[in-house]
Design a protein around this motif. Structure first.
Motif, PDB file in Angstrom:
ATOM      1  N   LEU A   5       5.692  -2.420  -0.313  1.00 58.13           N
ATOM      2  CA  LEU A   5       4.526  -2.925  -0.798  1.00 58.13           C
ATOM      3  C   LEU A   5       3.968  -2.110   0.442  1.00 58.13           C
ATOM      4  O   LEU A   5       2.605  -1.476   0.096  1.00 58.13           O
ATOM      5  CB  LEU A   5       3.878  -4.054  -0.247  1.00 58.13           C
ATOM      6  N   LEU A   6       4.290  -2.421   1.385  1.00 58.31           N
ATOM      7  CA  LEU A   6       3.847  -1.218   2.508  1.00 58.31           C
ATOM      8  C   LEU A   6       4.102   0.384   2.278  1.00 58.31           C
ATOM      9  O   LEU A   6       2.854   1.398   2.912  1.00 58.31           O
ATOM     10  CB  LEU A   6       4.172  -1.946   3.763  1.00 58.31           C
ATOM     11  N   LEU A   7       5.485   0.365   1.687  1.00 63.59           N
ATOM     12  CA  LEU A   7       5.768   1.830   2.197  1.00 63.59           C
ATOM     13  C   LEU A   7       4.908   2.397   0.857  1.00 63.59           C
ATOM     14  O   LEU A   7       4.957   3.623   1.258  1.00 63.59           O
ATOM     15  CB  LEU A   7       7.144   2.011   1.801  1.00 63.59           C
ATOM     16  N   GLU A   8       4.594   1.903  -0.247  1.00 64.21           N
ATOM     17  CA  GLU A   8       3.967   1.952  -1.150  1.00 64.21           C
ATOM     18  C   GLU A   8       2.584   2.878  -0.609  1.00 64.21           C
ATOM     19  O   GLU A   8       2.061   3.173  -0.960  1.00 64.21           O
ATOM     20  CB  GLU A   8       3.702   1.321  -2.448  1.00 64.21           C
ATOM     21  N   ASN A  12      -0.025   5.918   0.006  1.00 63.35           N
ATOM     22  CA  ASN A  12      -1.426   6.239  -1.045  1.00 63.35           C
ATOM     23  C   ASN A  12      -1.332   5.317  -2.422  1.00 63.35           C
ATOM     24  O   ASN A  12      -2.390   6.331  -3.082  1.00 63.35           O
ATOM     25  CB  ASN A  12      -1.600   7.460  -0.176  1.00 63.35           C
ATOM     26  N   ASP A  13      -0.588   4.605  -2.735  1.00 68.97           N
ATOM     27  CA  ASP A  13      -0.750   4.192  -3.646  1.00 68.97           C
ATOM     28  C   ASP A  13      -1.708   3.310  -3.397  1.00 68.97           C
ATOM     29  O   ASP A  13      -1.898   1.888  -3.299  1.00 68.97           O
ATOM     30  CB  ASP A  13       0.777   2.827  -3.350  1.00 68.97           C
ATOM     31  N   ARG A  18      -4.782  -2.638  -3.667  1.00 66.74           N
ATOM     32  CA  ARG A  18      -5.790  -3.444  -3.663  1.00 66.74           C
ATOM     33  C   ARG A  18      -4.431  -4.869  -3.766  1.00 66.74           C
ATOM     34  O   ARG A  18      -4.983  -5.964  -2.614  1.00 66.74           O
ATOM     35  CB  ARG A  18      -5.440  -3.204  -4.984  1.00 66.74           C
ATOM     36  N   LYS A  19      -3.532  -4.229  -3.511  1.00 70.24           N
ATOM     37  CA  LYS A  19      -2.499  -6.180  -3.021  1.00 70.24           C
ATOM     38  C   LYS A  19      -2.357  -6.510  -1.883  1.00 70.24           C
ATOM     39  O   LYS A  19      -3.027  -7.140  -1.940  1.00 70.24           O
ATOM     40  CB  LYS A  19      -0.951  -5.946  -3.731  1.00 70.24           C
ATOM     41  N   VAL A  20      -2.880  -5.293  -1.285  1.00 68.01           N
ATOM     42  CA  VAL A  20      -2.313  -5.341   0.130  1.00 68.01           C
ATOM     43  C   VAL A  20      -4.133  -6.002   0.557  1.00 68.01           C
ATOM     44  O   VAL A  20      -4.096  -7.686   1.437  1.00 68.01           O
ATOM     45  CB  VAL A  20      -2.392  -4.535   1.528  1.00 68.01           C
ATOM     46  N   TYR A  21      -4.715  -5.748   0.290  1.00 73.05           N
ATOM     47  CA  TYR A  21      -6.204  -6.110   0.587  1.00 73.05           C
ATOM     48  C   TYR A  21      -6.212  -7.399  -0.311  1.00 73.05           C
ATOM     49  O   TYR A  21      -6.723  -8.258   0.700  1.00 73.05           O
ATOM     50  CB  TYR A  21      -7.359  -5.355  -0.756  1.00 73.05           C
ATOM     51  N   GLU A  22      -5.610  -8.215  -1.005  1.00 78.19           N
ATOM     52  CA  GLU A  22      -6.273  -8.859  -1.631  1.00 78.19           C
ATOM     53  C   GLU A  22      -5.296  -9.806  -0.659  1.00 78.19           C
ATOM     54  O   GLU A  22      -5.566 -10.999  -0.372  1.00 78.19           O
ATOM     55  CB  GLU A  22      -5.173  -8.949  -2.951  1.00 78.19           C
ATOM     56  N   LYS A  23      -4.210  -9.826  -0.273  1.00 80.44           N
ATOM     57  CA  LYS A  23      -3.465 -10.839   0.282  1.00 80.44           C
ATOM     58  C   LYS A  23      -3.828 -11.292   2.385  1.00 80.44           C
ATOM     59  O   LYS A  23      -4.064 -11.921   2.937  1.00 80.44           O
ATOM     60  CB  LYS A  23      -2.178 -10.181   1.177  1.00 80.44           C
ATOM     61  N   MET A  24      -4.699 -10.138   2.546  1.00 80.84           N
ATOM     62  CA  MET A  24      -5.315 -10.227   4.078  1.00 80.84           C
ATOM     63  C   MET A  24      -6.854 -10.036   4.056  1.00 80.84           C
ATOM     64  O   MET A  24      -7.114 -10.509   4.649  1.00 80.84           O
ATOM     65  CB  MET A  24      -4.472  -8.404   4.437  1.00 80.84           C
ATOM     66  N   THR A  49     -12.362  -1.440   8.821  1.00 76.98           N
ATOM     67  CA  THR A  49     -10.955  -1.943   9.207  1.00 76.98           C
ATOM     68  C   THR A  49     -10.033  -2.064   8.010  1.00 76.98           C
ATOM     69  O   THR A  49      -8.587  -1.243   8.530  1.00 76.98           O
ATOM     70  CB  THR A  49     -10.875  -3.398   9.153  1.00 76.98           C
ATOM     71  N   PHE A  50      -9.828  -1.992   6.720  1.00 79.20           N
ATOM     72  CA  PHE A  50      -9.270  -1.737   6.037  1.00 79.20           C
ATOM     73  C   PHE A  50      -9.531  -0.084   5.416  1.00 79.20           C
ATOM     74  O   PHE A  50      -8.036   0.023   5.425  1.00 79.20           O
ATOM     75  CB  PHE A  50      -9.700  -2.318   4.510  1.00 79.20           C
ATOM     76  N   TYR A  51     -10.510   0.349   6.607  1.00 78.77           N
ATOM     77  CA  TYR A  51      -9.976   2.063   5.004  1.00 78.77           C
ATOM     78  C   TYR A  51      -8.903   2.286   6.895  1.00 78.77           C
ATOM     79  O   TYR A  51      -8.488   3.342   6.687  1.00 78.77           O
ATOM     80  CB  TYR A  51     -11.944   2.513   5.798  1.00 78.77           C
ATOM     81  N   LYS A  52      -9.280   1.752   8.300  1.00 84.90           N
ATOM     82  CA  LYS A  52      -8.162   2.454   9.303  1.00 84.90           C
ATOM     83  C   LYS A  52      -7.297   1.632   8.948  1.00 84.90           C
ATOM     84  O   LYS A  52      -5.833   3.078   9.444  1.00 84.90           O
ATOM     85  CB  LYS A  52      -9.276   1.539  10.404  1.00 84.90           C
ATOM     86  N   ILE A  53      -6.666   1.214   7.974  1.00 84.56           N
ATOM     87  CA  ILE A  53      -5.566   0.387   8.404  1.00 84.56           C
ATOM     88  C   ILE A  53      -4.716   0.624   6.939  1.00 84.56           C
ATOM     89  O   ILE A  53      -3.588   1.906   7.458  1.00 84.56           O
ATOM     90  CB  ILE A  53      -5.443  -1.515   7.523  1.00 84.56           C
ATOM     91  N   PHE A  54      -5.335   1.470   6.058  1.00 84.23           N
ATOM     92  CA  PHE A  54      -4.951   2.313   5.099  1.00 84.23           C
ATOM     93  C   PHE A  54      -4.689   4.067   5.750  1.00 84.23           C
ATOM     94  O   PHE A  54      -3.844   4.658   4.789  1.00 84.23           O
ATOM     95  CB  PHE A  54      -5.974   2.641   3.885  1.00 84.23           C
ATOM     96  N   THR A  55      -5.886   4.785   6.293  1.00 85.90           N
ATOM     97  CA  THR A  55      -5.286   5.708   6.988  1.00 85.90           C
ATOM     98  C   THR A  55      -4.292   5.692   8.175  1.00 85.90           C
ATOM     99  O   THR A  55      -4.067   7.282   8.481  1.00 85.90           O
ATOM    100  CB  THR A  55      -6.651   6.395   7.652  1.00 85.90           C
TER     101      THR A  55
END
Length: 171
Positions: A5-8, A12-13, A18-24, A49-55
């Motif tokens: 999931l983290l590799l995806e 930029n999947d 969305r799944k990571v966001y829902e879990k975290m 925080t999520f912006y920074k996580i995903f970037t």
């Protein structure tokens, strides 16, 4: 968190993100709630925080530490918000905040977290960093651009204030 999931997310999947966001989201919201009072500020910091996580997720080399890494980002974003609002430059004066409803019988953890809201923001941040996150005073001082002595005195003030609040509310 699942490595695939983290590799995806690193690719930029949007579905994976969305799944990571829902879990975290719930966990990171709780972290932000310990530092910030205002729901709008919490939501803003959570989005940042999520912006920074995903970037920055491509910089994460060990997926086993993802949750701790994400939590650290959330803490740093909260501290940045506090610095920007100049809330860390506080006086060591006793605040006169009183609870309007002492008859609530919610869980002890929620009582303690709600009592943190009666601390000045700077004290609350230092208490969270030291007592909950486990940072030493030297690191806290560097993170907040204050002296170690200030960190220690603010922690001492926060502890005394929390003790008073606990006694006054019979928790």
């Amino acid at each position: 968190m699942e490595s695939e999931l983290l590799l995806e997310c690193q690719r930029n999947d949007r579905n994976a993100q969305r799944k990571v966001y829902e879990k975290m989201a719930g966990k990171l919201y709780s972290v932000c709630k310990r530092y910030l009072k205002n729901d709008e500020d919490i939501e803003e910091v959570l989005a940042d925080t999520f912006y920074k996580i995903f970037t920055k997720i491509d910089q994460l080399q060990n997926h086993d530490i993802f949750e701790g890494w994400a939590r650290k980002i959330a803490v740093n974003e909260c501290l940045q918000k506090l610095r920007n609002t100049k809330a860390l430059h506080i006086e060591l004066e006793d605040s006169h905040a009183e609870s309007s409803d002492t008859t609530d019988t919610i869980s002890f953890e929620k009582d303690i977290l709600s009592l943190l809201n009666f601390l000045p923001e700077g004290c609350r941040a230092i208490f969270n960093l030291f007592a909950i996150e486990g940072y030493p005073h030297k690191e806290i001082a560097m993170m907040l651009s204050i002296s170690e002595g200030t960190s220690k005195s603010q922690l001492n003030f926060a502890r005394k204030k929390l003790q008073e609040l606990l006694i006054n509310q019979n928790i």
